[in-house]
Write an enzyme that holds these catalytic residues in place. Structure first.
Site, short mmCIF file in Angstrom:
data_model
loop_
_atom_site.label_atom_id
_atom_site.label_comp_id
_atom_site.label_asym_id
_atom_site.label_seq_id
_atom_site.Cartn_x
_atom_site.Cartn_y
_atom_site.Cartn_z
N GLU A 16 42.56 -10.76 31.64
CA GLU A 16 42.19 -11.93 30.85
C GLU A 16 40.98 -11.58 29.97
OE1 GLU A 16 42.03 -15.45 33.19
OE2 GLU A 16 40.05 -15.92 32.39
N GLY B 293 42.24 -18.09 34.86
CA GLY B 293 43.44 -17.25 34.92
C GLY B 293 43.72 -16.71 36.31
N ILE C 252 30.99 -9.23 41.16
CA ILE C 252 31.91 -8.44 42.00
C ILE C 252 32.78 -7.50 41.17
CG2 ILE C 252 33.85 -8.65 43.62
CD1 ILE C 252 32.19 -11.05 44.82
N ILE D 241 35.41 -12.49 36.22
CA ILE D 241 34.07 -12.49 35.66
C ILE D 241 33.04 -12.36 36.78
CG2 ILE D 241 34.11 -15.02 35.73
CD1 ILE D 241 32.40 -15.10 33.30
N GLY D 242 31.90 -11.71 36.51
CA GLY D 242 30.79 -11.77 37.45
C GLY D 242 30.43 -10.47 38.13
#
Ligand code: COA
Length: 429
Positions: free
Chosen positions: A238, A336, A219, A216-217
């Protein structure tokens, strides 16, 4: 009885539905943007009716009012992942944190180490056979519903119908509440020069035909920017957010070379904007499965050339990765990360990448440190770490000695911290 009749019989208001929850129950909320907002609001509004409910969930994108000061008598949160709205409660002792791998959560529920009394879920409207889809959150939500004593579902016309193994029949729901609120959204992050440089360095490790997991995010989104000239990429992740859609439209992600679920994007949950939710609705290219399948390292490894990309808080000169705490302060969870690092390490041609800005705290601290801070959790051990990437380059640690991995990490640290890290290197080696 026809399913339509069953549906009508089970239809109640949110207040009536939550009134069925008994004191001291363990109540599991659907995950992330799948949070059943009307049910959670009804629970909080009627807090005085409850003593000692244990509220269990992972990522929370809602308001988290049940964790606030003054709620403890009614609700105590047990976090399997800590996020923005629950961080303060966990770190000030009003809530608990339970360490666990994401892929193991369904077995905690089903094998009764964490038995579920009540599952509060949110699903799509039923199809013509009476099946509702778990939509944006299949993950632990479907297993929670399958093992709960009481299942209360918000049936939301805005919940997309995702395919795969993502359905529950109306006869398996105890109470139904109709809802029409928009789903919670996660806006795409702003990308600065640092994120873009990290994205470009990660992209240099991704070959045509690879299958990707993206955390997530900022990057992961930055990595996607640099994949536009790649071919035949696949997704087994995931989660995905909006960025992946663009690569599908550009024909870069076509899943044709995947060695498991060829032709399909496989995810366990989705988190993005309405555009993403519209894209996955009834889309045969996208399949969701529960997290004990998607995140199981032994399933992930069946994808050849699996590349996982995740981030962390700190990595020390041995390659120990902390992704979830700042010292003893729990700011996140393992999620994950290790599931995918293990899966990618086991995959033929796989690569496991930890991608980080070289500094944190507006450049004041180096994320590459001689040792992890006292109390920091080791999320990914030094035995499992593979690639570490910053805006300054790539350090490949797997198979390297402690001396060589320390040197490789110092080379990708921010230049202003390299001298002090080198002093530590000289002392140690
Ligand atoms: N020292 C001090 N503070 C630090 C720090 C360090 N080494 N590293 C991070 N921080 C601070 C940041 O400055 C930031 O503070 P702020 O909120 O006051 O700005 C905060 O901690 C969050 O860090 P940041 O790196 O900006 O967070 P992020 O949103 O990029 O997420 C992780 C990074 C590691 C927390 C996130 O990737 C995560 O939860 N990973 C574990 C789970 C996972 O990998 N799941 C994978 C599948 S989704």
């Amino acid at each position: 009885m026809e399913w339509e009749e069953i549906y009508k019989e089970k239809l109640v208001t949110a207040e009536k539905a939550v009134s069925k929850i008994e004191n001291h129950s363990r109540v599991v909320f659907a995950h992330a943007v799948g949070e059943p907002v009307d049910l959670v609001n009804a629970l909080v509004k009627n807090k005085d009716n409850y003593i000692g409910l244990e509220i269990v969930h992972m990522v929370a994108m809602g308001k988290g009012e049940y964790t606030k000061e003054g709620m403890q008598r009614h609700f105590r949160h047990n976090a399997l992942f800590v996020g923005g709205c629950t961080r303060d409660a966990v770190n000030s002792g009003r809530a608990d944190y339970t360490p666990c791998f994401f892929y193991e959560v369904p077995s905690l529920f089903k094998e009764k180490r964490l038995p579920v009394d009540v599952a509060l879920i949110q699903v799509s409207e039923p199809d013509k056979y009476g099946y509702c889809s778990f939509g944006v959150s299949n993950d632990y939500t479907k297993p929670a519903a399958e093992s709960a004593k009481l299942v209360i579902a918000e049936v939301n016309k805005n919940m997309p119908r995702t395919l795969g193994d993502s359905f529950i029949h109306v006869s398996d729901i105890d109470y139904i509440v109709e809802a029409s609120h928009p789903l919670l959204e996660l806006q795409p992050p702003k990308l600065g020069d640092v994120e873009k440089a990290i994205g470009e360095n990660c992209a240099s490790l991704i070959e045509d035909g690879a299958t990707l997991q993206l955390g997530i995010g900022a990057i992961p989104d930055a990595v996607l920017l640099f994949l536009k000239n790649k071919k035949n990429l696949g997704i087994h992740s995931e989660m995905i957010s909006d960025g992946v859609m663009e690569l599908v439209k550009a024909g870069v992600v076509n899943n044709k070379k995947k060695t498991l679920h060829t032709g399909k994007i496989v995810v366990t949950f989705l988190m993005g904007t309405k555009k993403l939710y519209d894209f996955v609705n009834n889309n045969p290219m996208v399949e969701t499965y529960s997290v004990d399948y998607v995140n199981n390292p032994l399933v992930i490894m069946k994808n050849d050339n699996m590349v996982s990309i995740n981030s962390c808080v700190q990595v020390d000169l041995m390659g120990q990765v902390c992704s979830e705490s700042i010292g003893l302060k729990q700011i996140s969870g393992v999620g994950g990360q290790v599931d995918f690092i293990r899966g990618a390490n086991l995959s033929k041609g796989g690569k496991a990448i930890i991608a980080i800005p070289s500094t944190a705290g507006k450049g004041k601290v180096s994320r590459i440190t001689p040792l992890l801070d006292t109390g920091a959790a080791v999320t990914t051990s030094r035995n499992e770490v593979d690639y570490v990437v910053t805006e300054y380059g790539v350090a490949h640690l797997k198979g390297k000695t402690l001396r060589n991995r320390a040197r490789a990490l110092i080379n990708i640290a921010h230049p202003k911290f390299r001298e002090s890290l080198m002093n530590e290197f000289k002392k140690r080696f």
